[in-house]
Design an enzyme around this catalytic site. Structure first.
Site, PDB file in Angstrom:
ATOM      1  N   GLY A 287      64.794  66.620  72.396  1.00  0.00           N
ATOM      2  CA  GLY A 287      64.086  67.833  72.805  1.00  0.00           C
ATOM      3  C   GLY A 287      64.616  68.422  74.097  1.00  0.00           C
ATOM      4  O   GLY A 287      64.435  69.611  74.360  1.00  0.00           O
TER       5      GLY A 287
ATOM      6  N   SER B  53      66.662  66.463  81.258  1.00  0.00           N
ATOM      7  CA  SER B  53      65.798  65.429  80.667  1.00  0.00           C
ATOM      8  C   SER B  53      64.372  65.707  81.106  1.00  0.00           C
ATOM      9  O   SER B  53      64.091  65.696  82.314  1.00  0.00           O
ATOM     10  CB  SER B  53      66.220  64.042  81.138  1.00  0.00           C
TER      11      SER B  53
ATOM     12  N   GLU C  25      60.595  64.625  63.803  1.00  0.00           N
ATOM     13  CA  GLU C  25      59.672  64.086  64.806  1.00  0.00           C
ATOM     14  C   GLU C  25      58.217  64.467  64.547  1.00  0.00           C
ATOM     15  O   GLU C  25      57.322  63.635  64.661  1.00  0.00           O
ATOM     16  CB  GLU C  25      60.079  64.547  66.212  1.00  0.00           C
TER      17      GLU C  25
ATOM     18  N   HIS D 161      83.128  74.459  52.122  1.00  0.00           N
ATOM     19  CA  HIS D 161      84.411  73.774  52.022  1.00  0.00           C
ATOM     20  C   HIS D 161      84.257  72.267  51.825  1.00  0.00           C
ATOM     21  O   HIS D 161      85.234  71.537  51.895  1.00  0.00           O
ATOM     22  CB  HIS D 161      85.253  74.076  53.265  1.00  0.00           C
TER      23      HIS D 161
ATOM     24  N   LYS E 299      63.246  52.847  73.091  1.00  0.00           N
ATOM     25  CA  LYS E 299      63.543  52.993  74.526  1.00  0.00           C
ATOM     26  C   LYS E 299      63.074  51.752  75.290  1.00  0.00           C
ATOM     27  O   LYS E 299      63.771  51.258  76.178  1.00  0.00           O
ATOM     28  CB  LYS E 299      62.864  54.250  75.087  1.00  0.00           C
TER      29      LYS E 299
HETATM   30  O1  PA5 Z   1      61.074  65.160  71.666  1.00  0.00           O
HETATM   31  C1  PA5 Z   1      61.179  64.062  72.161  1.00  0.00           C
HETATM   32  O2  PA5 Z   1      60.207  63.428  72.610  1.00  0.00           O
HETATM   33  C2  PA5 Z   1      62.536  63.399  72.273  1.00  0.00           C
HETATM   34  O3  PA5 Z   1      63.455  64.036  71.455  1.00  0.00           O
HETATM   35  C3  PA5 Z   1      63.001  63.422  73.752  1.00  0.00           C
HETATM   36  O4  PA5 Z   1      63.237  64.741  74.164  1.00  0.00           O
HETATM   37  C4  PA5 Z   1      64.248  62.565  73.918  1.00  0.00           C
HETATM   38  O5  PA5 Z   1      63.963  61.227  73.581  1.00  0.00           O
HETATM   39  C5  PA5 Z   1      64.794  62.610  75.345  1.00  0.00           C
HETATM   40  O6  PA5 Z   1      63.788  62.362  76.302  1.00  0.00           O
HETATM   41  P1  PA5 Z   1      63.689  63.341  77.555  1.00  0.00           P
HETATM   42  O7  PA5 Z   1      63.386  64.689  76.985  1.00  0.00           O
HETATM   43  O8  PA5 Z   1      62.556  62.829  78.377  1.00  0.00           O
HETATM   44  O9  PA5 Z   1      65.000  63.274  78.257  1.00  0.00           O
END
Ligand code: PA5
Length: 328
Positions: free
Chosen positions: A41, A83, A215, A231, A322
């Site tokens: 995300g 992040s 998700e 292709h 994680k």
């Molecule tokens: O949507 C989510 O919760 C995940 O895809 C996070 O975005 C991903 O794990 C990365 O974490 P962060 O956005 O805290 O860097």
């Protein structure tokens, strides 16, 4: 999740205000290229920015989703670490390498090690509003901040920022019809495997849709783009499979040639898939159309979660992974 999704148009406006107030210092060295590190995300916003600025930016804008950065990242590179939590290990690894290479760094995070380290090292950062349970619901924040960073460094003008404001109004105006359409599609595909096809220029939308189906909807899904899939993947359509539901994301921005390709592809795929649906983007420009499809995809993913009996917010398996990694 529905509350977060409903807040997306307002988030875009809030993001414009946050970016307007941000202090991004000009680099001492000329910027020749840009690289954004971010996962899930927090990474997808960069894909949209790369697509939006393509016709305007004099420098290439690359996105990276992993621990290591390319050899060309150097002191002439704008390097953005994105992040939401500020603690994602792949992004922190890239961030450390940005520092070693002497890149012009800007951090985007709500908290965590990224914010702490930016402060401690006197680096530019934009702190995003904290407390969202879902980084993926913060796409508006990360996307708009990147446009602001590019604008403040003199790499792009302000027209894309204006288009973001326009898109926010547009989404607010179409809120009801978007939700209605999303509900209809969810009812049709909730027990299928969705496959998303669109034009290369709209690939970030397809990726976002796939990620949201994964998700929020807790389902598998894949995507590909036209013309490239003509292709290779097209040849894979050989046997009937009623579980597959193909979604074609269409746009008035399709060139005549790509329009023809899409029609032929639809015909071929229609011989084998359980169902084929079209979703037509609305809006006057790439930004508006992309964000229209994003918003529809977000709603659709929330309704898919409902139909499938899941909580759209819950991502226990990502947390488990994680935590397991952190223990080792
Ligand atoms: O949507 C989510 O919760 C995940 O895809 C996070 O975005 C991903 O794990 C990365 O974490 P962060 O956005 O805290 O860097």
């Amino acid at each position: 999740m529905k509350k977060l999704i409903a807040g997306f148009p307002a988030q875009l406006i809030e993001a414009l205000e946050i970016g307007a107030a941000a202090n991004i210092r000009k680099s001492e060295k000329p910027i020749h290229k840009a690289y954004v590190a971010g996962m899930g995300g927090s990474g997808i916003g960069a894909d949209f920015v790369a697509s939006f600025i393509r016709d305007e930016s004099p420098i290439p804008y690359h996105t990276g989703k992993g621990y290591d950065i390319p050899a060309w990242v150097d002191e002439n590179t704008l390097a953005i670490a994105s992040s939401y939590s500020g603690n994602t290990e792949e992004t922190l690894s890239a961030f450390q390498q940005f520092q070693e290479r002497g890149a012009k760094i800007v951090c985007l995070a709500s908290a965590g090690k990224l914010v702490e380290s930016a402060k401690a090292n006197g680096l530019d950062y934009i702190q995003l509003p904290a407390g969202s349970p879902s980084p993926r619901a913060c796409l508006g924040y990360s996307l708009v901040q990147q446009l602001w960073i590019l604008n403040k460094l003199g790499i792009i003008g302000s027209s894309l920022l204006d288009q973001i404001r326009g898109a926010s109004d547009f989404l607010t105006k179409h809120q009801e019809s978007i939700q209605e359409r999303a509900k209809q599609i969810a009812a049709l595909i909730h027990d299928r495997v969705p496959i998303i096809y669109t034009l290369d220029r709209f690939e970030p939308v397809a990726v976002r849709m796939r990620q949201q189906f994964n998700e929020n909807g807790k389902m598998l899904c894949w995507h590909h783009v036209i013309p490239e899939m003509n292709h290779n993947e097209l040849v894979g359509w050989r046997e009937e499979d009623s579980r597959l539901a193909v979604l074609f994301l269409r746009s008035s921005l399709e060139s005549h040639r790509n329009q023809t390709r899409t029609e032929i592809t639809k015909e071929v795929v229609g011989n084998f898939a359980g169902s084929v649906l079209e979703i037509q983007a609305k809006g006057d420009n790439l930004v508006e159309q992309s964000l229209y499809l994003v918003h529809l995809a977000d709603w659709l993913s929330a309704y898919l979660a409902d139909e499938r009996g899941f909580d759209a917010i819950e991502i226990k398996v990502i947390d488990f992974l994680k935590e397991s990694l952190a223990r080792q």
